[in-house]
Design a protein around this motif. Structure first.
Motif, mmCIF file in Angstrom:
data_model
loop_
_atom_site.group_PDB
_atom_site.id
_atom_site.type_symbol
_atom_site.label_atom_id
_atom_site.label_comp_id
_atom_site.label_asym_id
_atom_site.label_seq_id
_atom_site.Cartn_x
_atom_site.Cartn_y
_atom_site.Cartn_z
ATOM 1 N N PRO A 164 0.827 -1.216 0.000
ATOM 2 C CA PRO A 164 0.000 0.000 0.000
ATOM 3 C C PRO A 164 0.859 1.264 0.000
ATOM 4 O O PRO A 164 1.915 1.320 0.622
ATOM 5 N N CYS A 165 0.389 2.265 -0.719
ATOM 6 C CA CYS A 165 1.088 3.548 -0.805
ATOM 7 C C CYS A 165 1.120 4.216 0.569
ATOM 8 O O CYS A 165 0.102 4.278 1.262
ATOM 9 N N LEU A 166 2.303 4.698 0.976
ATOM 10 C CA LEU A 166 2.430 5.346 2.277
ATOM 11 C C LEU A 166 1.636 6.647 2.343
ATOM 12 O O LEU A 166 1.179 7.055 3.403
ATOM 13 N N ALA A 167 1.459 7.279 1.192
ATOM 14 C CA ALA A 167 0.749 8.566 1.181
ATOM 15 C C ALA A 167 -0.756 8.384 1.312
ATOM 16 O O ALA A 167 -1.425 9.138 2.004
ATOM 17 N N CYS A 168 -1.294 7.373 0.629
ATOM 18 C CA CYS A 168 -2.754 7.215 0.619
ATOM 19 C C CYS A 168 -3.233 5.988 1.382
ATOM 20 O O CYS A 168 -4.431 5.727 1.437
ATOM 21 N N SER A 169 -2.290 5.191 1.942
ATOM 22 C CA SER A 169 -2.628 3.979 2.706
ATOM 23 C C SER A 169 -3.474 3.004 1.907
ATOM 24 O O SER A 169 -4.364 2.343 2.439
ATOM 25 N N GLY A 170 -3.221 2.943 0.619
ATOM 26 C CA GLY A 170 -3.917 1.985 -0.230
ATOM 27 C C GLY A 170 -5.273 2.435 -0.727
ATOM 28 O O GLY A 170 -5.947 1.697 -1.432
ATOM 29 N N GLN A 171 -5.709 3.662 -0.398
ATOM 30 C CA GLN A 171 -7.019 4.130 -0.841
ATOM 31 C C GLN A 171 -7.024 4.548 -2.301
ATOM 32 O O GLN A 171 -8.065 4.576 -2.941
ATOM 33 N N GLY A 172 -5.863 4.911 -2.807
ATOM 34 C CA GLY A 172 -5.788 5.365 -4.187
ATOM 35 C C GLY A 172 -6.062 6.846 -4.344
ATOM 36 O O GLY A 172 -6.004 7.388 -5.446
ATOM 37 N N ILE A 173 -6.389 7.527 -3.257
ATOM 38 C CA ILE A 173 -6.637 8.971 -3.285
ATOM 39 C C ILE A 173 -6.014 9.593 -2.039
ATOM 40 O O ILE A 173 -5.797 8.915 -1.031
ATOM 41 N N VAL A 174 -5.707 10.900 -2.106
ATOM 42 C CA VAL A 174 -5.210 11.643 -0.947
ATOM 43 C C VAL A 174 -6.013 12.940 -0.830
ATOM 44 O O VAL A 174 -6.610 13.411 -1.806
ATOM 45 N N LYS A 175 -6.016 13.504 0.361
ATOM 46 C CA LYS A 175 -6.694 14.773 0.560
ATOM 47 C C LYS A 175 -6.005 15.857 -0.254
ATOM 48 O O LYS A 175 -4.798 15.833 -0.467
ATOM 49 N N THR A 176 -6.780 16.839 -0.681
ATOM 50 C CA THR A 176 -6.189 17.975 -1.381
ATOM 51 C C THR A 176 -5.336 18.776 -0.412
ATOM 52 O O THR A 176 -5.502 18.696 0.820
ATOM 53 N N ALA A 177 -4.419 19.573 -0.956
ATOM 54 C CA ALA A 177 -3.554 20.399 -0.112
ATOM 55 C C ALA A 177 -4.389 21.358 0.736
ATOM 56 O O ALA A 177 -4.075 21.615 1.904
ATOM 57 N N ARG A 178 -5.473 21.887 0.178
ATOM 58 C CA ARG A 178 -6.317 22.823 0.921
ATOM 59 C C ARG A 178 -7.012 22.117 2.098
ATOM 60 O O ARG A 178 -7.118 22.670 3.200
ATOM 61 N N SER A 179 -7.481 20.860 1.870
ATOM 62 C CA SER A 179 -8.111 20.114 2.960
ATOM 63 C C SER A 179 -7.120 19.864 4.089
ATOM 64 O O SER A 179 -7.461 19.975 5.274
#
Length: 507
Positions: A422-437
């Motif tokens: 799993p991706c360390l940035a998204c923990s396997g979700q495939g998406i990450v929060k926007t910079a603004r969030s």
């Protein structure tokens, strides 16, 4: 016709099965991560769950393994035989005895791995032991004599009768001339169809000897011990992957070639005759661009030659495959365009299932077709392609929503699970929060901590994207928060951080 390419290194063995110039299957075995299917352990029952009719068995792995009541067949406990009640009431008698009456916590139990640990799930176990040989599979707890389904039906009865005679003769020879009541069952493998009586008798003796050794070890080894290990991937290439259609088996290691040739000449001479040492200057996997195929097999999108494409999404519960026309506009009308795309997709999906080793429940969303004959032809083509798979598959028809539901037997991890994490940035979700969030999360966190602590200064450590937002568009909000809490807020960009990560340092 097919060729098998073997790329060996001290760290891992990679095997590619190539048919008509295209890679169809990939097998990877790492030295430190060898698969467990076929291994036989002396396990210890750690917990019985009557509500699930299952038990958790400790076999010495990080996670306990799983045993369901349906996989309990005349369980063999070291030092004892199943009770008369168990034999009378067991599954062979047509009734399933509740698991709590068959096993108990702390019990030592001989078990075999039938599915590798996958994701968060532990290994799946069975008490029905089977030991694979070169020509036969031995079932020591069963008297059934079976013949591979791939052998023509008109030959099976004769082969079964021949096997029965050989088994009884071998059992009588080892029992002073008297045939014992229970001699164990056998299944004749596909490559044993043309074998001589001597070869079959040799395999029977070898398998019975292996079983005797396993039973002997089970009486003196401590629980959680490994009693029997299946062949390595290199050896399984000769036993399981080589068929009459195999032209060559090329391997790029002299040392492993010699070892595999020695093993093959002793146990599988026909397969050994196809072995070749690859001496080319190019890496062996470059012959068919196999590394590129591996890279493609790890992606979501699979492009079709016509311009359409597939989207493959794999989860722990199931896999979905979506078919899209993409840029394909070559047919005379829209219905034909959809039909041609779905036909091509049916072939590509069957190949991707083998290539990625996808298993479990699979949902295929073909493009909606209006004509019934188109749907029937696509389904027929899909089933035809699936029939080439050595792993058991079952495909239903089109559902009311236009989906095709199918299953493919899963015994080991998929290619993606084996090669990726799993991706360390998204923990396997495939998406990450926007910079603004993330920036707004940071502001709320500072306000929360300012109510509990009174540091000299707050410092925000986050990704460059978030820090840049604070320096530009969100600078006014940051300054307003600093005035409100009465403390300075400094910024520090950390390139190693993912966009969704941040830390608040109290100075």
């Amino acid at each position: 016709m097919q060729d098998i390419l073997i790329n060996w290194s001290p760290q891992e063995t990679r095997v590619a099965l190539v048919e008509h110039g295209a890679v169809q299957e990939l097998h990877v075995e790492r030295t430190l991560e060898r698969g467990l299917v076929g291994n036989i352990y002396l396990g210890k029952v750690s917990r019985v769950l009557p509500g699930m009719q299952s038990a958790f068995i400790d076999i010495g792995l990080d996670r306990t393994a799983f045993l369901h009541v349906a996989d309990i067949v005349a369980p063999f406990t070291p030092g004892s035989r199943p009770s008369a009640v168990a034999e009378r009431d067991g599954r062979n008698a047509g009734a399933v005895v509740p698991i709590e009456k068959q096993v108990f916590e702390g019990q030592s139990l001989l078990v075999q791995v039938i599915k590798d640990p996958i994701g968060t799930k532990g290994a799946r176990l069975s008490t029905q032991i089977s030991i694979a040989g070169r020509l036969l599979v031995f079932l020591p707890q069963d008297n059934h004599i079976g013949v591979s389904q791939k052998i023509p039906s008109d030959l099976r009865d004769a082969l079964r009768a021949r096997m029965q005679a050989l088994i009884e003769a071998a059992a009588a020879a080892g029992n002073g001339g008297a045939v014992p009541e229970a001699t164990g069952g056998f299944i004749l493998r596909t490559n044993g169809e043309d074998s001589s009586d001597a070869e079959l008798a040799e395999d029977i003796a070898y398998l019975r000897k292996a079983w005797s050794r396993i039973r002997e070890l089970s009486t003196r080894m401590a629980p959680l011990s490994l009693l029997h290990q299946d062949l390595s991937l290199l050896q399984r290439v000769l036993r399981d992957l080589t068929t009459e259609d195999t032209q060559t088996i090329r391997i790029d290691s002299r040392e492993q070639f010699d070892a595999l040739l020695k093993f093959g000449l002793e146990f599988m001479p026909k397969a050994a005759g196809k072995l070749q040492l690859y001496k080319g200057e190019r890496p062996i996997f470059d012959l068919y661009s196999i590394d590129e195929e591996i890279a493609k097999a790890l992606g979501r999108r699979v492009d079709l030659k016509s311009g359409g494409y597939l989207v493959v999404d794999q989860t722990e519960a199931l896999t979905t495959i979506d078919v899209n026309t993409g840029g394909y506009v070559g047919a005379r009308n829209f219905d034909d365009t959809i039909f041609k795309t779905n036909l091509e997709a049916a072939q590509a999906i069957a190949r991707q299932l083998r290539l990625r080793n996808l298993g479990g429940i699979i949902i295929v969303d073909f493009i909606d077709m209006v004509r019934d004959d188109h749907r029937e032809q696509v389904l027929a083509e899909f089933r035809k392609q699936l029939a080439r798979d050595r792993v058991k598959t079952t495909a239903g028809g089109f559902s009311q929503l236009g989906l095709v539901e199918m299953t493919r037997k899963r015994t080991r991890e998929s290619l993606a699970h084996m090669l990726c994490e799993p991706c360390l940035a998204c923990s396997g979700q495939g998406i990450v929060k926007t910079a603004r969030s993330v920036a707004y999360d940071v502001l709320r966190e500072i306000l929360r901590e300012a109510r509990q602590f009174t540091p000299r200064e707050f410092r925000i450590v986050s990704s460059p994207q978030v820090i840049e937002l604070f320096l530009d568009e969100e600078s006014q909000h940051l300054a307003g928060l600093s005035d409100f809490i009465g403390k300075p807020i400094s910024l520090q960009a950390e390139p190693a951080m993912g966009q969704g990560q941040y830390d608040i340092v109290l100075l």
